[in-house]
Design a protein around this motif. Sequence first.
Motif, PDB file in Angstrom:
ATOM      1  N   UNK A 159      54.009  65.221  52.920  1.00 31.74           N
ATOM      2  CA  UNK A 159      53.644  65.126  51.504  1.00 31.74           C
ATOM      3  C   UNK A 159      53.348  63.687  51.099  1.00 31.74           C
ATOM      4  N   UNK A 160      54.024  62.726  51.717  1.00 35.87           N
ATOM      5  CA  UNK A 160      53.729  61.327  51.388  1.00 35.87           C
ATOM      6  C   UNK A 160      52.338  60.938  51.884  1.00 35.87           C
ATOM      7  N   UNK A 161      51.911  61.519  53.006  1.00 39.47           N
ATOM      8  CA  UNK A 161      50.549  61.272  53.483  1.00 39.47           C
ATOM      9  C   UNK A 161      49.539  61.826  52.479  1.00 39.47           C
ATOM     10  N   UNK A 162      49.819  63.024  51.962  1.00 36.54           N
ATOM     11  CA  UNK A 162      48.937  63.620  50.953  1.00 36.54           C
ATOM     12  C   UNK A 162      48.920  62.772  49.686  1.00 36.54           C
ATOM     13  N   UNK A 163      50.068  62.237  49.321  1.00 34.18           N
ATOM     14  CA  UNK A 163      50.185  61.507  48.055  1.00 34.18           C
ATOM     15  C   UNK A 163      49.443  60.183  48.046  1.00 34.18           C
ATOM     16  N   UNK A 164      49.268  59.552  49.224  1.00 32.35           N
ATOM     17  CA  UNK A 164      48.669  58.223  49.157  1.00 32.35           C
ATOM     18  C   UNK A 164      48.000  57.704  50.406  1.00 32.35           C
ATOM     19  N   UNK A 165      47.825  58.535  51.451  1.00 31.77           N
ATOM     20  CA  UNK A 165      47.293  57.985  52.694  1.00 31.77           C
ATOM     21  C   UNK A 165      46.183  58.842  53.312  1.00 31.77           C
ATOM     22  N   UNK A 166      45.528  59.690  52.525  1.00 30.48           N
ATOM     23  CA  UNK A 166      44.455  60.524  53.062  1.00 30.48           C
ATOM     24  C   UNK A 166      43.222  59.674  53.380  1.00 30.48           C
ATOM     25  N   UNK A 167      42.450  60.120  54.378  1.00 32.96           N
ATOM     26  CA  UNK A 167      41.291  59.337  54.841  1.00 32.96           C
ATOM     27  C   UNK A 167      39.955  60.037  54.626  1.00 32.96           C
ATOM     28  N   UNK A 168      39.925  61.345  54.413  1.00 33.59           N
ATOM     29  CA  UNK A 168      38.699  62.105  54.139  1.00 33.59           C
ATOM     30  C   UNK A 168      37.634  61.892  55.209  1.00 33.59           C
ATOM     31  N   UNK A 169      37.902  62.300  56.437  1.00 34.10           N
ATOM     32  CA  UNK A 169      36.902  62.140  57.499  1.00 34.10           C
ATOM     33  C   UNK A 169      35.634  62.920  57.176  1.00 34.10           C
ATOM     34  N   UNK A 170      34.461  62.322  57.375  1.00 34.01           N
ATOM     35  CA  UNK A 170      33.198  63.003  57.036  1.00 34.01           C
ATOM     36  C   UNK A 170      33.057  64.359  57.707  1.00 34.01           C
ATOM     37  N   UNK A 171      33.484  64.499  58.957  1.00 31.09           N
ATOM     38  CA  UNK A 171      33.383  65.799  59.634  1.00 31.09           C
ATOM     39  C   UNK A 171      34.197  66.861  58.906  1.00 31.09           C
ATOM     40  N   UNK A 172      35.361  66.470  58.425  1.00 28.38           N
ATOM     41  CA  UNK A 172      36.193  67.408  57.689  1.00 28.38           C
ATOM     42  C   UNK A 172      35.567  67.834  56.382  1.00 28.38           C
ATOM     43  N   UNK A 173      34.914  66.880  55.697  1.00 36.59           N
ATOM     44  CA  UNK A 173      34.219  67.207  54.450  1.00 36.59           C
ATOM     45  C   UNK A 173      33.127  68.234  54.715  1.00 36.59           C
ATOM     46  N   UNK A 174      32.320  68.003  55.743  1.00 35.91           N
ATOM     47  CA  UNK A 174      31.214  68.913  56.047  1.00 35.91           C
ATOM     48  C   UNK A 174      31.722  70.305  56.391  1.00 35.91           C
ATOM     49  N   UNK A 175      32.786  70.378  57.170  1.00 37.75           N
ATOM     50  CA  UNK A 175      33.296  71.688  57.588  1.00 37.75           C
ATOM     51  C   UNK A 175      33.889  72.472  56.430  1.00 37.75           C
ATOM     52  N   UNK A 176      34.305  71.766  55.384  1.00 40.99           N
ATOM     53  CA  UNK A 176      34.968  72.449  54.259  1.00 40.99           C
ATOM     54  C   UNK A 176      33.990  72.883  53.171  1.00 40.99           C
ATOM     55  N   UNK A 177      32.774  72.353  53.167  1.00 38.45           N
ATOM     56  CA  UNK A 177      31.822  72.699  52.098  1.00 38.45           C
ATOM     57  C   UNK A 177      31.590  74.210  52.031  1.00 38.45           C
TER      58      UNK A 177
END
Length: 419
Positions: A159-177
């Motif tokens: 949860x601490x990673x979610x709260x302040x350390x996410x990186x939003x990898x471009x591949x992940x963005x594309x796969x989630x659209x």
Amino acid sequence: MTVANYLDRLCFAMRLLALALLLLPTVPAVAAEPEPWPRSAQAPLVPDPTVTWGRLENGLRYAIIPNQTPPGRVSLRLLIEAGSLMEQDDQRGLAHFLEHMAFKGSENVPPGEFVRYLQRQGLSFGADTNARTGFDSTVYQLELPGNGQELLDSGLMILSEVAGRLTFPPDGIESERGVILSEKRLRNTPGARSADALLAFMLGGTLYPERNPIGTDEVIRNATQADFQRFYRDFYTPERSVVVVAGDIAPDEVAPVIERHFASLVQPEAPAAPPELGTLTATGTDALHFVDPGLPTVIQLMHAEPPLPPADTLERVDQRLVQATAQLMLSRRLQNLGLTPGAPFSQAGAWTTDMAPVARISAVTLQTTEADWEKALAVGEQELRRALTFGFSQQEMDEAVAILRSEFRNRAASAATMS
């Protein structure tokens, strides 16, 4: 992953014949001042003594709630006080999309490892790991299969990673659209369309009708890593974050773990201000007629007024109790009428919901038929007018008080074994 809960309440929805009686005052949208923690700390109400309340130096708040039902289990929640109302016009849907990206990679958990990491801890997506985005909040939840210190440490680390350390990898963005667009198509139902129409009718002039959490196709298809980073930087801040740990745990052992994982998150010196929510434009009496094939016919007599202050006070509790008692008495009147032979409606009730800081909406809802809607409207209006003019009998009051008292006593008696 649902839109704000209040939509379910507004959406009795249906071949919606919503006839709304509106007295909509002009209410400026003003950002609330930071509240005490817990909220009632400065009021006569006493915070729950079984809860350990805390705040880190960076502003993040937490609540630790010992609970042995069921034994050996722990529930974790991360609340971010930011939802779709925080979005700019070019960000519509980004808050919800960001929620989907929460387990796609962070500074300490590489892309693709979140799911495997959770599975190694005995958690599964959906049943144990979930999230939801609303208009003013985003909530992440973890249901831990045990209460061991190592498992708790792992859950709070995630949860601490979610709260302040996410990186939003471009591949992940594309796969989630495609996932988001599919979810948007599935939500295009008669009920959702009627709820949207009612929202636009009641809260025109504010951001609410323009900020459905599911967002727009354009933003979903084109959002970039920089777009996510901007929203994340602006609104996923420690002062907007609350961690809740409930379960079979010892608070004095949990607090240091929260400190270890969350204290290093940095609160911006000049955090982004939320957008102005706008001002209600509708005034006086008006009506909405919404038709969608396959939906039952519903009439709603609605009234909007300024919301109550956000802070908990005894005065506010009294106001809500009086309102709840009156609405219960009116609901019982209408329900009894609905049971009589030849009644023009089958179900009825009175309710209130807060759309802070814009309005508080109260309504009488009648489920009827296309042939009987005029008769149902007449009966509903007459009963509402009769209650407003003459009040209620002592017998009605005694029955309502007995019902509420029984409900409150049952809740108090079962508090110690609440799940």
